[in-house]
Scaffold this motif. Structure first.
Motif, PDB file in Angstrom:
ATOM      1  N   CYS A 174      56.224  26.259  47.301  1.00 30.47           N
ATOM      2  CA  CYS A 174      56.025  27.636  47.078  1.00 30.47           C
ATOM      3  C   CYS A 174      54.370  27.714  46.648  1.00 30.47           C
ATOM      4  O   CYS A 174      54.160  26.714  46.004  1.00 30.47           O
ATOM      5  CB  CYS A 174      56.880  27.922  45.657  1.00 30.47           C
ATOM      6  SG  CYS A 174      56.144  29.471  44.858  1.00 30.47           S
ATOM      7  N   SER A 175      53.738  28.469  47.327  1.00 28.79           N
ATOM      8  CA  SER A 175      52.444  28.602  47.005  1.00 28.79           C
ATOM      9  C   SER A 175      52.276  30.132  46.676  1.00 28.79           C
ATOM     10  O   SER A 175      52.700  31.233  46.986  1.00 28.79           O
ATOM     11  CB  SER A 175      51.392  28.400  48.302  1.00 28.79           C
ATOM     12  OG  SER A 175      51.568  27.153  48.844  1.00 28.79           O
ATOM     13  N   VAL A 176      51.126  30.109  45.499  1.00 28.46           N
ATOM     14  CA  VAL A 176      51.120  31.383  44.961  1.00 28.46           C
ATOM     15  C   VAL A 176      49.508  31.521  44.479  1.00 28.46           C
ATOM     16  O   VAL A 176      48.875  30.561  44.557  1.00 28.46           O
ATOM     17  CB  VAL A 176      51.758  31.291  43.422  1.00 28.46           C
ATOM     18  CG1 VAL A 176      53.265  31.531  43.723  1.00 28.46           C
ATOM     19  CG2 VAL A 176      51.511  30.499  42.529  1.00 28.46           C
ATOM     20  N   GLU A 177      49.275  32.750  44.449  1.00 26.87           N
ATOM     21  CA  GLU A 177      47.823  33.345  44.109  1.00 26.87           C
ATOM     22  C   GLU A 177      47.981  33.621  42.588  1.00 26.87           C
ATOM     23  O   GLU A 177      48.566  34.773  42.411  1.00 26.87           O
ATOM     24  CB  GLU A 177      47.275  34.440  45.068  1.00 26.87           C
ATOM     25  CG  GLU A 177      45.994  34.651  44.819  1.00 26.87           C
ATOM     26  CD  GLU A 177      45.495  35.935  45.876  1.00 26.87           C
ATOM     27  OE1 GLU A 177      45.182  36.916  45.455  1.00 26.87           O
ATOM     28  OE2 GLU A 177      45.628  35.337  46.917  1.00 26.87           O
ATOM     29  N   LEU A 178      47.271  33.243  41.943  1.00 25.64           N
ATOM     30  CA  LEU A 178      47.068  33.593  40.451  1.00 25.64           C
ATOM     31  C   LEU A 178      45.672  34.108  39.754  1.00 25.64           C
ATOM     32  O   LEU A 178      44.739  33.876  40.490  1.00 25.64           O
ATOM     33  CB  LEU A 178      47.545  32.487  39.459  1.00 25.64           C
ATOM     34  CG  LEU A 178      48.791  31.845  39.690  1.00 25.64           C
ATOM     35  CD1 LEU A 178      48.995  30.426  38.989  1.00 25.64           C
ATOM     36  CD2 LEU A 178      50.016  32.681  39.773  1.00 25.64           C
ATOM     37  N   ALA A 179      45.601  35.266  38.925  1.00 24.25           N
ATOM     38  CA  ALA A 179      44.194  35.474  38.503  1.00 24.25           C
ATOM     39  C   ALA A 179      44.360  35.128  36.721  1.00 24.25           C
ATOM     40  O   ALA A 179      45.170  35.782  36.049  1.00 24.25           O
ATOM     41  CB  ALA A 179      44.049  36.839  38.549  1.00 24.25           C
ATOM     42  N   TRP A 180      43.361  34.317  36.343  1.00 21.00           N
ATOM     43  CA  TRP A 180      43.186  34.104  34.842  1.00 21.00           C
ATOM     44  C   TRP A 180      42.302  35.309  34.509  1.00 21.00           C
ATOM     45  O   TRP A 180      41.224  35.113  34.311  1.00 21.00           O
ATOM     46  CB  TRP A 180      42.538  32.560  34.668  1.00 21.00           C
ATOM     47  CG  TRP A 180      43.405  31.558  34.921  1.00 21.00           C
ATOM     48  CD1 TRP A 180      44.179  31.510  36.055  1.00 21.00           C
ATOM     49  CD2 TRP A 180      43.718  30.323  34.293  1.00 21.00           C
ATOM     50  NE1 TRP A 180      44.778  30.179  36.204  1.00 21.00           N
ATOM     51  CE2 TRP A 180      44.395  29.432  35.070  1.00 21.00           C
ATOM     52  CE3 TRP A 180      43.387  30.080  33.216  1.00 21.00           C
ATOM     53  CZ2 TRP A 180      44.692  28.358  34.577  1.00 21.00           C
ATOM     54  CZ3 TRP A 180      43.636  28.808  32.527  1.00 21.00           C
ATOM     55  CH2 TRP A 180      44.446  28.085  33.451  1.00 21.00           C
ATOM     56  N   GLN A 181      43.153  36.362  33.786  1.00 15.22           N
ATOM     57  CA  GLN A 181      42.199  37.529  33.402  1.00 15.22           C
ATOM     58  C   GLN A 181      42.071  37.471  32.030  1.00 15.22           C
ATOM     59  O   GLN A 181      43.097  37.239  30.908  1.00 15.22           O
ATOM     60  CB  GLN A 181      43.316  38.798  34.097  1.00 15.22           C
ATOM     61  CG  GLN A 181      43.208  38.863  35.526  1.00 15.22           C
ATOM     62  CD  GLN A 181      44.144  39.960  35.895  1.00 15.22           C
ATOM     63  OE1 GLN A 181      44.683  40.663  34.915  1.00 15.22           O
ATOM     64  NE2 GLN A 181      44.072  40.467  36.920  1.00 15.22           N
ATOM     65  N   ALA A 182      40.953  37.779  31.456  1.00 12.25           N
ATOM     66  CA  ALA A 182      40.672  38.182  30.042  1.00 12.25           C
ATOM     67  C   ALA A 182      39.322  38.810  29.816  1.00 12.25           C
ATOM     68  O   ALA A 182      38.459  38.739  30.787  1.00 12.25           O
ATOM     69  CB  ALA A 182      40.717  36.847  29.246  1.00 12.25           C
ATOM     70  N   GLY A 183      38.987  39.569  28.656  1.00  8.82           N
ATOM     71  CA  GLY A 183      37.649  40.224  28.740  1.00  8.82           C
ATOM     72  C   GLY A 183      37.399  41.378  29.644  1.00  8.82           C
ATOM     73  O   GLY A 183      36.253  41.421  30.056  1.00  8.82           O
ATOM     74  N   GLY A 184      38.503  41.807  30.135  1.00  4.74           N
ATOM     75  CA  GLY A 184      38.294  42.811  31.353  1.00  4.74           C
ATOM     76  C   GLY A 184      37.805  42.606  32.686  1.00  4.74           C
ATOM     77  O   GLY A 184      37.430  43.288  33.514  1.00  4.74           O
ATOM     78  N   LYS A 185      38.230  41.037  32.939  1.00  4.53           N
ATOM     79  CA  LYS A 185      37.740  40.580  34.252  1.00  4.53           C
ATOM     80  C   LYS A 185      38.655  39.300  34.487  1.00  4.53           C
ATOM     81  O   LYS A 185      39.302  39.000  33.628  1.00  4.53           O
ATOM     82  CB  LYS A 185      36.273  40.320  34.516  1.00  4.53           C
ATOM     83  CG  LYS A 185      35.794  39.418  33.461  1.00  4.53           C
ATOM     84  CD  LYS A 185      34.294  39.230  33.890  1.00  4.53           C
ATOM     85  CE  LYS A 185      33.832  37.921  32.872  1.00  4.53           C
ATOM     86  NZ  LYS A 185      32.148  37.644  33.159  1.00  4.53           N
TER      87      LYS A 185
END
Length: 311
Positions: free
Chosen positions: A124-135
């Motif tokens: 299983c391969s996934v794409e993630l985004a570590w989001q904080a501070g509006g970006k």
């Protein structure tokens, strides 16, 4: 031993038993002969895997808070979600315990690929985004690969590629990170139902293993069914600052953390473990989680380390 022969095969791409994958929106489940082995979940502020089963059929990680109805569980640290990857200081944002109240989260964006390969291993391969501070602070590609090895061993390899998405990223020096595992009640060193022990690759045991650098750390003892179990985490030699420091707590938390030097070594400089990832650059990590139905001798963790270190 039979399982070790199979593990040698694993290193060359052979899996001992075929698994099955079932994907729905935000969730991916791995089955072994119709029984749920583990599930990738996105119903929390960071993705996590729960449950995580031994070949005995017992769950070896914490049930609460995903399953709040299990008797004898302590309701501390709600961010300890079975098996997960995050960090407590990323450009000053808390992606671990979220105590800063700044709304950080690791967002599951999509499944890149999933299935069962020709050797019967699930992936299983996934794409993630570590989001904080509006970006987006970090973009991440995370690969999971699952093996059932013979009748008594389950292995999970996690590969994480973190990319600084919008400016430089500073991983701050804190003990709160990075690959975290919270073991089940009986596999703890301390607690009302605790019956187990801790050991690392250097032979350091129990509470003395906290904050020490090692190739691997393990809990061993009876699982929730009373069957012998070993659950170990391995740090790959290609990882930053290998061998990593281990945030190995007697209440059942195990975490591989290359950024917590100040905390673990008592260094007065609270930034000594900081690491800056330049914009557009990437940092890769590889870990192995190894679950064995049996004792330390049959698990033969030094031999597992030798194999894992070569791929």
């Amino acid at each position: 031993m039979k399982w070790m022969i199979l593990l040698w095969g694993l290193a060359s791409g052979f899996a001992g038993a075929e698994l099955k994958v079932e994907k729905s929106e935000g969730t991916l489940k791995i089955f072994d002969d119709g029984s749920l082995l583990t599930a990738y979940r996105t119903d929390w502020k960071v993705p996590y895997l729960y449950p995580l089963l031994s070949p005995s059929g017992a769950n070896v990680t914490r049930h609460w808070p995903t399953d709040p109805g299990v008797e004898g569980e302590e309701h501390d640290h709600p961010h300890h979600r079975s098996l997960w990857l995050s960090h407590g200081s990323v450009n000053g944002y808390d992606f671990w315990a979220f105590e800063d109240g700044k709304g950080a989260q690791i967002v599951h964006q999509k499944f890149i690929a999933q299935g069962v390969d020709e050797q019967g291993a699930a992936y299983c391969s996934v794409e993630l985004a570590w989001q904080a501070g509006g970006k987006t602070q970090l973009k991440e590609k995370r690969d999971h690969r699952f093996w059932k090895i013979g009748e008594d061993t389950f292995a999970l390899q996690i590969d994480s590629e973190l990319t600084a998405a919008d400016g430089d990223v500073v991983f701050g020096d804190t003990k709160e990170g990075m690959l975290g595992l919270r073991v089940d009640r009986s596999l703890r060193l301390n607690g009302p139902l605790a019956k187990s022990h801790i050991i690392n690759s250097e032979g350091i045991e129990d509470g003395k293993a906290w904050g020490k650098r090692a190739n691997w750390v393990a809990a061993y003892g009876p699982d929730e069914r009373g069957e012998p179990a070993v659950i170990a985490m391995f740090d790959h030699p290609s990882n930053l600052r290998h061998p990593t420091w281990w945030h190995a707590r007697d209440y059942g938390l195990f975490a591989a953390n290359p950024f917590g030097k100040h905390d673990f070594e008592g260094n007065p400089d609270k930034t000594v473990g900081n690491y800056t990832l330049k914009q557009g650059k990437s940092l890769k990590f590889r870990f192995l989680v190894f679950i064995h139905h049996g004792d330390l001798q049959s698990a033969d963790l030094p031999a597992v380390w030798t194999l894992f270190s070569k791929f």
